[in-house]
Design a protein around this motif. Structure first.
Motif, PDB file in Angstrom:
ATOM      1  N   ALA A 137       0.843  -1.203   0.000  1.00 47.66           N
ATOM      2  CA  ALA A 137       0.000   0.000   0.000  1.00 47.66           C
ATOM      3  C   ALA A 137       0.875   1.249   0.000  1.00 47.66           C
ATOM      4  O   ALA A 137       1.988   1.245   0.519  1.00 47.66           O
ATOM      5  N   ARG A 138       0.353   2.306  -0.603  1.00 47.56           N
ATOM      6  CA  ARG A 138       1.015   3.600  -0.638  1.00 47.56           C
ATOM      7  C   ARG A 138       0.026   4.660  -0.175  1.00 47.56           C
ATOM      8  O   ARG A 138      -1.175   4.524  -0.373  1.00 47.56           O
ATOM      9  N   GLY A 139       0.550   5.711   0.404  1.00 54.36           N
ATOM     10  CA  GLY A 139      -0.300   6.813   0.836  1.00 54.36           C
ATOM     11  C   GLY A 139       0.401   8.133   0.640  1.00 54.36           C
ATOM     12  O   GLY A 139       1.619   8.182   0.503  1.00 54.36           O
ATOM     13  N   TRP A 140      -0.365   9.216   0.634  1.00 59.14           N
ATOM     14  CA  TRP A 140       0.228  10.534   0.484  1.00 59.14           C
ATOM     15  C   TRP A 140      -0.669  11.590   1.098  1.00 59.14           C
ATOM     16  O   TRP A 140      -1.863  11.404   1.286  1.00 59.14           O
ATOM     17  N   VAL A 141      -0.033  12.717   1.437  1.00 57.42           N
ATOM     18  CA  VAL A 141      -0.717  13.897   1.968  1.00 57.42           C
ATOM     19  C   VAL A 141      -0.349  15.057   1.054  1.00 57.42           C
ATOM     20  O   VAL A 141       0.833  15.287   0.779  1.00 57.42           O
ATOM     21  N   VAL A 142      -1.362  15.775   0.579  1.00 58.12           N
ATOM     22  CA  VAL A 142      -1.153  16.882  -0.363  1.00 58.12           C
ATOM     23  C   VAL A 142      -1.746  18.162   0.218  1.00 58.12           C
ATOM     24  O   VAL A 142      -2.889  18.169   0.684  1.00 58.12           O
ATOM     25  N   ALA A 143      -0.947  19.228   0.205  1.00 56.49           N
ATOM     26  CA  ALA A 143      -1.453  20.545   0.594  1.00 56.49           C
ATOM     27  C   ALA A 143      -2.300  21.096  -0.547  1.00 56.49           C
ATOM     28  O   ALA A 143      -1.966  20.920  -1.714  1.00 56.49           O
ATOM     29  N   MET A 144      -3.410  21.739  -0.180  1.00 55.16           N
ATOM     30  CA  MET A 144      -4.308  22.302  -1.189  1.00 55.16           C
ATOM     31  C   MET A 144      -4.461  23.798  -0.941  1.00 55.16           C
ATOM     32  O   MET A 144      -4.438  24.251   0.195  1.00 55.16           O
ATOM     33  N   LEU A 145      -4.603  24.544  -2.019  1.00 56.01           N
ATOM     34  CA  LEU A 145      -4.802  25.989  -1.946  1.00 56.01           C
ATOM     35  C   LEU A 145      -6.185  26.346  -2.472  1.00 56.01           C
ATOM     36  O   LEU A 145      -6.664  25.740  -3.424  1.00 56.01           O
ATOM     37  N   TYR A 146      -6.803  27.347  -1.850  1.00 53.66           N
ATOM     38  CA  TYR A 146      -8.074  27.846  -2.347  1.00 53.66           C
ATOM     39  C   TYR A 146      -7.796  28.860  -3.451  1.00 53.66           C
ATOM     40  O   TYR A 146      -6.984  29.771  -3.289  1.00 53.66           O
ATOM     41  N   CYS A 188       4.824  11.183   1.566  1.00 50.87           N
ATOM     42  CA  CYS A 188       4.449   9.922   0.930  1.00 50.87           C
ATOM     43  C   CYS A 188       4.848   8.801   1.883  1.00 50.87           C
ATOM     44  O   CYS A 188       5.838   8.909   2.606  1.00 50.87           O
ATOM     45  N   ALA A 189       4.091   7.737   1.878  1.00 53.01           N
ATOM     46  CA  ALA A 189       4.405   6.570   2.697  1.00 53.01           C
ATOM     47  C   ALA A 189       4.194   5.334   1.848  1.00 53.01           C
ATOM     48  O   ALA A 189       3.306   5.287   1.002  1.00 53.01           O
ATOM     49  N   GLU A 190       5.010   4.329   2.096  1.00 51.63           N
ATOM     50  CA  GLU A 190       4.899   3.061   1.378  1.00 51.63           C
ATOM     51  C   GLU A 190       5.008   1.931   2.389  1.00 51.63           C
ATOM     52  O   GLU A 190       5.925   1.907   3.200  1.00 51.63           O
ATOM     53  N   ARG A 191       4.042   1.020   2.349  1.00 51.18           N
ATOM     54  CA  ARG A 191       4.091  -0.156   3.208  1.00 51.18           C
ATOM     55  C   ARG A 191       4.242  -1.386   2.334  1.00 51.18           C
ATOM     56  O   ARG A 191       3.427  -1.613   1.439  1.00 51.18           O
ATOM     57  N   THR A 192       5.281  -2.162   2.582  1.00 51.11           N
ATOM     58  CA  THR A 192       5.539  -3.347   1.769  1.00 51.11           C
ATOM     59  C   THR A 192       4.644  -4.493   2.193  1.00 51.11           C
ATOM     60  O   THR A 192       3.938  -4.419   3.203  1.00 51.11           O
ATOM     61  N   GLU A 193       4.695  -5.577   1.429  1.00 52.06           N
ATOM     62  CA  GLU A 193       3.910  -6.776   1.767  1.00 52.06           C
ATOM     63  C   GLU A 193       4.310  -7.351   3.113  1.00 52.06           C
ATOM     64  O   GLU A 193       3.504  -7.990   3.781  1.00 52.06           O
TER      65      GLU A 193
END
Length: 86
Positions: free
Chosen positions: A45-54, A69-74
């Protein structure tokens, strides 16, 4: 605003989960890591956090910068990387 998301499965055909939005980067990071932890063992699995602007001209938010970003292996190993992802 901060958007978080995770994707599971092989890199060539990831399955993206529903995302979440929050007003604080630490909260988005914690929610993304909780979602990664909830993925059953043996599934990468992979995950991410993104900053957003109005953007007032368009009356909407736009993705601005990938913060984490984060990555979790099997095997369950978790790797965190500050900044962008592929």
């Amino acid at each position: 605003m901060y958007e978080w998301c995770i994707a599971t499965g092989p890199g060539d055909s990831p399955r993206v989960s529903p995302i979440g939005l929050t007003d604080a980067e630490p909260r988005a990071r914690a929610q993304m890591l909780d979602a990664l932890a909830a993925v059953p063992p043996g599934i990468p699995a992979r995950g991410w956090v993104v900053a957003m602007l109005y953007l007032p001209v368009l009356c909407c938010y736009d993705r601005y910068e990938t913060r984490l970003c984060a990555e979790r292996t099997e095997t369950g190993t978790l790797r965190l990387v500050a900044g962008g992802h592929d």
